[in-house]
Design an enzyme around this catalytic site. Structure first.
Site, PDB file in Angstrom:
ATOM      1  N   HIS A  57      27.439   0.334   8.101  1.00 47.76           N
ATOM      2  CA  HIS A  57      28.090   1.545   7.026  1.00 47.76           C
ATOM      3  C   HIS A  57      27.236   1.437   5.832  1.00 47.76           C
ATOM      4  O   HIS A  57      26.669   0.393   5.417  1.00 47.76           O
ATOM      5  CB  HIS A  57      29.440   1.550   6.866  1.00 47.76           C
ATOM      6  CG  HIS A  57      30.232   1.923   7.902  1.00 47.76           C
ATOM      7  ND1 HIS A  57      31.489   2.084   7.967  1.00 47.76           N
ATOM      8  CD2 HIS A  57      30.007   1.895   9.274  1.00 47.76           C
ATOM      9  CE1 HIS A  57      32.068   2.278   9.011  1.00 47.76           C
ATOM     10  NE2 HIS A  57      31.245   2.255   9.935  1.00 47.76           N
ATOM     11  N   GLU A  59      28.253   1.313   2.819  1.00 46.54           N
ATOM     12  CA  GLU A  59      28.740   0.113   1.824  1.00 46.54           C
ATOM     13  C   GLU A  59      28.204  -1.172   2.171  1.00 46.54           C
ATOM     14  O   GLU A  59      27.784  -1.881   1.475  1.00 46.54           O
ATOM     15  CB  GLU A  59      30.064   0.109   1.867  1.00 46.54           C
ATOM     16  CG  GLU A  59      30.877   1.492   1.165  1.00 46.54           C
ATOM     17  CD  GLU A  59      31.313   2.593   2.738  1.00 46.54           C
ATOM     18  OE1 GLU A  59      32.219   3.164   2.505  1.00 46.54           O
ATOM     19  OE2 GLU A  59      30.350   2.673   3.343  1.00 46.54           O
ATOM     20  N   CYS A  87      36.267   3.076   4.632  1.00 49.13           N
ATOM     21  CA  CYS A  87      36.966   2.691   5.689  1.00 49.13           C
ATOM     22  C   CYS A  87      37.835   1.544   5.539  1.00 49.13           C
ATOM     23  O   CYS A  87      37.246   0.659   4.482  1.00 49.13           O
ATOM     24  CB  CYS A  87      36.249   2.692   7.066  1.00 49.13           C
ATOM     25  SG  CYS A  87      35.149   1.555   6.994  1.00 49.13           S
ATOM     26  N   CYS A  90      34.911  -1.536   5.465  1.00 43.24           N
ATOM     27  CA  CYS A  90      34.265  -1.363   4.499  1.00 43.24           C
ATOM     28  C   CYS A  90      35.057  -1.891   2.967  1.00 43.24           C
ATOM     29  O   CYS A  90      34.620  -2.478   2.056  1.00 43.24           O
ATOM     30  CB  CYS A  90      33.559   0.013   4.031  1.00 43.24           C
ATOM     31  SG  CYS A  90      32.325   0.157   5.121  1.00 43.24           S
TER      32      CYS A  90
END
Length: 153
Positions: A57, A59, A87, A90
């Site tokens: 992801h 992040e 999410c 993260c």
């Protein structure tokens, strides 16, 4: 909103990274980590499709780059600027890295963990929390996501 020019500059870069992710077939999310002086020390975009890595992801990619740049996993005093509300994974990475501030654009009503579905990053039961600034350039971040998913329907 508790914003400074460095937050806005980082969001500009995060939006550009998100657009690049979308163009390459990944969900358009971009992220930038800035240090206490507002200098970018790490950046990332979604790379799950490109790398076949479920943890890639934006992040996580940005946090890894910032940790590499500083030589430490502890990013206390730093800010994570991201185009979409993190999410659960993260949000956990934000806490594990000791990020002090989280700035994000679009809310994620389906999987967000910084105030919509969950509020992991500010949960008082946990030993570390981050300041959250939400809705920065929200319309632009949302438009990138909407266009990406409309093209796939």
């Amino acid at each position: 909103m508790n914003l400074d020019p460095a937050d806005l500059a980082a969001m500009d870069r995060a939006l550009a990274l998100a657009a690049a992710a979308g163009e390459s077939g990944d969900v358009p999310v971009g992220a930038v980590v800035t240090d206490a002086a507002g200098r970018a020390i790490g950046e990332g975009r979604n790379l799950r499709e490109a790398t076949h890595d479920p943890t890639a992801h934006a992040e996580v990619v940005a946090l890894r780059a910032a940790a590499e740049a500083t030589g430490s996993w502890n990013l206390e005093g730093c800010t994570l600027v991201v185009t979409l509300e993190p999410c659960l994974m993260c949000a956990g990475a934000v806490l594990q890295s000791r990020i002090s501030r989280l700035v994000f654009g679009a809310w994620d009503d389906k999987a967000g963990a910084a105030g919509s579905m969950y509020d992991v990053v500010r949960d008082r039961r946990l030993p570390y929390r981050a300041e959250v600034v939400a809705g920065v350039r929200e319309a632009e971040a949302s438009a990138l996501l909407r266009a990406f998913f409309d093209d796939r329907r």
